[in-house]
Each structure stands twice: as structure tokens, then as C-alpha cells.
Design a protein around this motif. Structure first.
Motif, mmCIF file in Angstrom:
data_model
loop_
_atom_site.group_PDB
_atom_site.id
_atom_site.type_symbol
_atom_site.label_atom_id
_atom_site.label_comp_id
_atom_site.label_asym_id
_atom_site.label_seq_id
_atom_site.Cartn_x
_atom_site.Cartn_y
_atom_site.Cartn_z
ATOM 1 N N LEU A 107 0.862 -1.181 0.000
ATOM 2 C CA LEU A 107 0.000 0.000 0.000
ATOM 3 C C LEU A 107 0.899 1.231 0.000
ATOM 4 O O LEU A 107 1.728 1.399 0.900
ATOM 5 N N ASP A 108 0.753 2.049 -1.018
ATOM 6 C CA ASP A 108 1.564 3.269 -1.083
ATOM 7 C C ASP A 108 1.169 4.234 0.025
ATOM 8 O O ASP A 108 -0.025 4.339 0.382
ATOM 9 N N GLU A 109 2.150 4.907 0.580
ATOM 10 C CA GLU A 109 1.855 5.919 1.593
ATOM 11 C C GLU A 109 1.407 7.201 0.894
ATOM 12 O O GLU A 109 2.134 7.741 0.046
ATOM 13 N N PRO A 110 0.232 7.722 1.219
ATOM 14 C CA PRO A 110 -0.230 8.960 0.568
ATOM 15 C C PRO A 110 0.596 10.167 1.025
ATOM 16 O O PRO A 110 1.262 10.133 2.048
ATOM 17 N N ARG A 111 0.537 11.220 0.248
ATOM 18 C CA ARG A 111 1.250 12.431 0.613
ATOM 19 C C ARG A 111 0.608 13.079 1.830
ATOM 20 O O ARG A 111 -0.555 12.857 2.144
ATOM 21 N N ARG A 112 1.398 13.902 2.516
ATOM 22 C CA ARG A 112 0.890 14.621 3.677
ATOM 23 C C ARG A 112 0.163 15.889 3.224
ATOM 24 O O ARG A 112 0.530 16.518 2.224
ATOM 25 N N ASP A 113 -0.858 16.260 3.981
ATOM 26 C CA ASP A 113 -1.567 17.510 3.679
ATOM 27 C C ASP A 113 -0.840 18.680 4.320
ATOM 28 O O ASP A 113 0.243 18.522 4.889
ATOM 29 N N SER A 114 -1.434 19.846 4.249
ATOM 30 C CA SER A 114 -0.786 21.056 4.778
ATOM 31 C C SER A 114 -0.589 20.999 6.284
ATOM 32 O O SER A 114 0.262 21.714 6.826
ATOM 33 N N SER A 115 -1.356 20.135 6.955
ATOM 34 C CA SER A 115 -1.222 20.000 8.408
ATOM 35 C C SER A 115 -0.209 18.933 8.786
ATOM 36 O O SER A 115 0.028 18.693 9.973
ATOM 37 N N GLY A 116 0.370 18.282 7.799
ATOM 38 C CA GLY A 116 1.363 17.262 8.057
ATOM 39 C C GLY A 116 0.796 15.862 8.204
ATOM 40 O O GLY A 116 1.530 14.921 8.534
ATOM 41 N N TYR A 117 -0.515 15.692 7.961
ATOM 42 C CA TYR A 117 -1.152 14.375 8.084
ATOM 43 C C TYR A 117 -1.260 13.704 6.715
ATOM 44 O O TYR A 117 -1.505 14.359 5.706
ATOM 45 N N ARG A 118 -1.064 12.390 6.723
ATOM 46 C CA ARG A 118 -1.292 11.639 5.483
ATOM 47 C C ARG A 118 -2.791 11.423 5.332
ATOM 48 O O ARG A 118 -3.463 11.030 6.271
ATOM 49 N N ARG A 119 -3.287 11.660 4.138
ATOM 50 C CA ARG A 119 -4.724 11.503 3.888
ATOM 51 C C ARG A 119 -4.946 10.388 2.872
ATOM 52 O O ARG A 119 -4.340 10.370 1.796
ATOM 53 N N TYR A 120 -5.799 9.441 3.244
ATOM 54 C CA TYR A 120 -6.080 8.284 2.412
ATOM 55 C C TYR A 120 -7.359 8.541 1.621
ATOM 56 O O TYR A 120 -8.433 8.779 2.194
ATOM 57 N N GLY A 121 -7.230 8.482 0.288
ATOM 58 C CA GLY A 121 -8.378 8.682 -0.576
ATOM 59 C C GLY A 121 -9.088 7.366 -0.874
ATOM 60 O O GLY A 121 -8.730 6.296 -0.362
ATOM 61 N N SER A 122 -10.070 7.426 -1.743
ATOM 62 C CA SER A 122 -10.880 6.245 -2.062
ATOM 63 C C SER A 122 -10.038 5.154 -2.715
ATOM 64 O O SER A 122 -10.232 3.959 -2.456
ATOM 65 N N ALA A 123 -9.080 5.536 -3.568
ATOM 66 C CA ALA A 123 -8.216 4.535 -4.219
ATOM 67 C C ALA A 123 -7.353 3.826 -3.177
ATOM 68 O O ALA A 123 -7.131 2.606 -3.257
ATOM 69 N N ASP A 124 -6.874 4.593 -2.185
ATOM 70 C CA ASP A 124 -6.071 3.984 -1.114
ATOM 71 C C ASP A 124 -6.918 3.006 -0.303
ATOM 72 O O ASP A 124 -6.452 1.913 0.049
ATOM 73 N N LEU A 125 -8.131 3.417 0.007
ATOM 74 C CA LEU A 125 -9.011 2.552 0.788
ATOM 75 C C LEU A 125 -9.371 1.287 0.018
ATOM 76 O O LEU A 125 -9.453 0.193 0.594
ATOM 77 N N LEU A 126 -9.590 1.418 -1.300
ATOM 78 C CA LEU A 126 -9.889 0.245 -2.118
ATOM 79 C C LEU A 126 -8.725 -0.732 -2.061
ATOM 80 O O LEU A 126 -8.912 -1.939 -1.856
ATOM 81 N N ARG A 127 -7.521 -0.214 -2.238
ATOM 82 C CA ARG A 127 -6.329 -1.084 -2.189
ATOM 83 C C ARG A 127 -6.179 -1.711 -0.803
ATOM 84 O O ARG A 127 -5.859 -2.900 -0.679
ATOM 85 N N LEU A 128 -6.436 -0.948 0.246
ATOM 86 C CA LEU A 128 -6.328 -1.458 1.610
ATOM 87 C C LEU A 128 -7.310 -2.601 1.837
ATOM 88 O O LEU A 128 -6.953 -3.646 2.420
ATOM 89 N N VAL A 129 -8.536 -2.430 1.375
ATOM 90 C CA VAL A 129 -9.541 -3.486 1.540
ATOM 91 C C VAL A 129 -9.150 -4.732 0.746
ATOM 92 O O VAL A 129 -9.323 -5.864 1.220
ATOM 93 N N GLN A 130 -8.626 -4.548 -0.456
ATOM 94 C CA GLN A 130 -8.207 -5.685 -1.274
ATOM 95 C C GLN A 130 -7.080 -6.464 -0.590
ATOM 96 O O GLN A 130 -7.088 -7.697 -0.521
ATOM 97 N N VAL A 131 -6.081 -5.728 -0.066
ATOM 98 C CA VAL A 131 -4.954 -6.378 0.609
ATOM 99 C C VAL A 131 -5.455 -7.126 1.837
ATOM 100 O O VAL A 131 -5.087 -8.282 2.081
ATOM 101 N N ARG A 132 -6.277 -6.445 2.647
ATOM 102 C CA ARG A 132 -6.800 -7.074 3.868
ATOM 103 C C ARG A 132 -7.583 -8.334 3.539
ATOM 104 O O ARG A 132 -7.464 -9.367 4.211
#
Length: 261
Positions: A33-58
Motif C-alpha cells: 500500500l503506497d503511503e499517501p502524501r501529507r496535507d498542509s497540516s502534516g497528516y497523510r490523507r487516504y483517498g478512495s483509491a487507497d481505501l480500495l487497495r487497503l480493503v483488497q490487501v486485507r
């Protein structure tokens, strides 16, 4: 807190996918699972594509697919995916069969000796108990049988045959019980030598059984060591050790090939 329109935090992504944050980070470490980029607050934000990949891996990991194979499987075409899943299913079936066999072996613990010894040996142990031998003596014979089966398997059936035959002899049974009771005697008690003579004479009454060996048997260089580990198991009592040593010496003097320790 409602998720941002730009994505969700790692904690939210983990909760949505039904895994822990530690698991998500584990998937990152394995490149699943690729690590998403950080937002302006320094947090990584997971989009729908990330969540889809996460569910598939799980889902694949939960189904038993090794993590090392999850990535290639997700990147495979339909034909490769089907073939890979069939292979995973085959390995899982083999693993299930192995686990069932292990479970069945563990259940045999309820039957004690049958886990380590064949039925014929268990019958001999039952017979010893039925003949009134001390439970500690029976326990020692059980342990010696386990050692004999492991260290001298070619002799195990011969050993059982000899013991079965001897248990038909009331004199042998009586002498063996006396030998066990002699543990309470002083090691220098003259009765020890008398008992050793009687035991040796009893065994020598059927010399063919004493000297029988499997066809084609060739002694190993460590035969004496193996014999000692088996025949002198639990021999931590001086009187019992002296009695055994005297019996062995008398048998050797009559030509019985007993290894020297």
C-alpha cells in the motif's frame, strides 16, 4: 469527527477497513500500500483509491494469501489471478489437512502412551500394570520403550517379543519385582549378588531369545552409548545400578553380547 473531503487519516482508514493502524503500517512496509502524501497540516490523507487497495490487501491476507504474494496477485490479469488463487487454495487445503492431523495426534494425549508407542507396546505396559508391578517401575519401562523405539528401532520388535515371552514366566515376574523392591537395600547387601545370579540364570534359560538380532543387522559405532541410554535409564539409585551391573556381567560371562559402557 467527519472525514475531510480530501481523504481520511490513517486511523480512520484502518477503522473503515476493519484493521489496526499497525496493520496499515505493516502493509506500507511490505510495499502493498503506497503511503499517501501529507496535507498542509502534516497528516497523510487516504483517498478512495487507497481505501480500495487497503480493503483488497486485507481481504486477500485474511483469506490466507501470504503477504509476499498479495502484491503480485493484485497486479495480475484475470487469468493469472485465477491461477494464483487456485494455488493458494491448494496450499491452504494441505495446511488444513496437516493441522487436522496434528489435532488428532494431540487428542491422543488423552490416551497417554499411544502418542509415542505402538499398540503392541501399550499392551505390554497394560500387562505389567495388570501383573501388579509398581507404577514407578511401569513408568520407567514406558520411558525406556520410548527411548528404545527412537534409538534402536531395528531392535524394538525383538525387545517387545522378549518381554512378552518373559511375562509368561511367573519366576521372571517375581524376580523382577524383587529386583525393584531391592532398591531399598544397602548396595553392599549380599542378597544383591544372590538376586543377580537368579535373574541371570532365569534369562539364560532361553539363550536364543537373549542373542536374537534382526536379519542383516550391523552394529553402529555408538551402539554401546545407545544401549546405555536405554538400559540404564533412571539408574540413579546405587543398589539398582549395582544389581543391573552384576546381571550384565554374568550374562557377558556366558557369552551374551552386551555392550560395555
Amino acid at each position: 469527527m467527519a472525514p475531510s473531503t480530501n481523504g481520511v487519516t490513517i486511523g480512520q482508514a484502518a477503522a473503515f477497513a476493519g484493521v489496526t493502524v499497525k496493520t496499515v503500517r505493516h502493509y506500507h512496509q511490505h510495499g502493498l500500500l503506497d503511503e499517501p502524501r501529507r496535507d498542509s497540516s502534516g497528516y497523510r490523507r487516504y483517498g478512495s483509491a487507497d481505501l480500495l487497495r487497503l480493503v483488497q490487501v486485507r481481504t486477500l491476507a485474511a483469506a490466507g494469501v501470504p503477504l509476499a504474494e498479495v502484491g503480485p496477485l493484485l497486479d495480475a490479469d484475470a487469468e493469472q489471478f485465477a491461477a494464483a488463487l487456485a494455488d493458494v487454495e491448494r496450499r491452504l487445503t494441505e495446511r488444513i489437512a496437516d493441522l487436522i492431523a496434528r489435532r488428532d495426534r494431540l487428542r491422543q494425549f488423552a490416551d497417554g502412551d499411544r502418542l509415542l508407542l505402538p499398540g503392541r507396546a501399550v499392551a505390554v505396559l497394560d500387562r505389567l500394570a495388570g501383573l501388579g508391578f509398581d507404577p514407578d517401575y511401569v513408568a520407567g519401562q514406558r520411558e525406556a520403550m520410548v527411548l528404545a523405539r527412537a534409538l534402536a528401532p531395528e531392535f524394538f520388535d525383538v525387545f517387545l517379543t522378549q518381554l512378552e515371552h518373559r511375562l509368561d514366566d511367573p519366576a521372571f515376574v517375581d524376580l523382577t519385582k524383587r529386583g525393584w523392591d531391592a532398591r531399598s537395600w544397602d548396595p553392599d547387601d549380599p542378597r544383591i549378588d544372590e538376586l543377580a545370579c537368579a535373574l541371570a540364570d532365569n534369562l539364560l534359560a532361553d539363550p536364543e531369545r537373549l542373542t536374537s538380532v534382526p536379519a542383516g543387522f550391523q552394529p553402529s559405532p555408538d551402539a554401546a552409548t545407545r544401549y546405555g541410554l536405554i538400559n540404564h535409564h533412571r539408574e540413579d539409585q546405587r543398589t539398582w545400578a549395582r544389581l543391573n551391573a552384576l546381571v550384565e556381567a554374568k550374562l557377558r560371562a556366558r557369552g551374551v553380547p552386551i555392550p560395555h559402557q
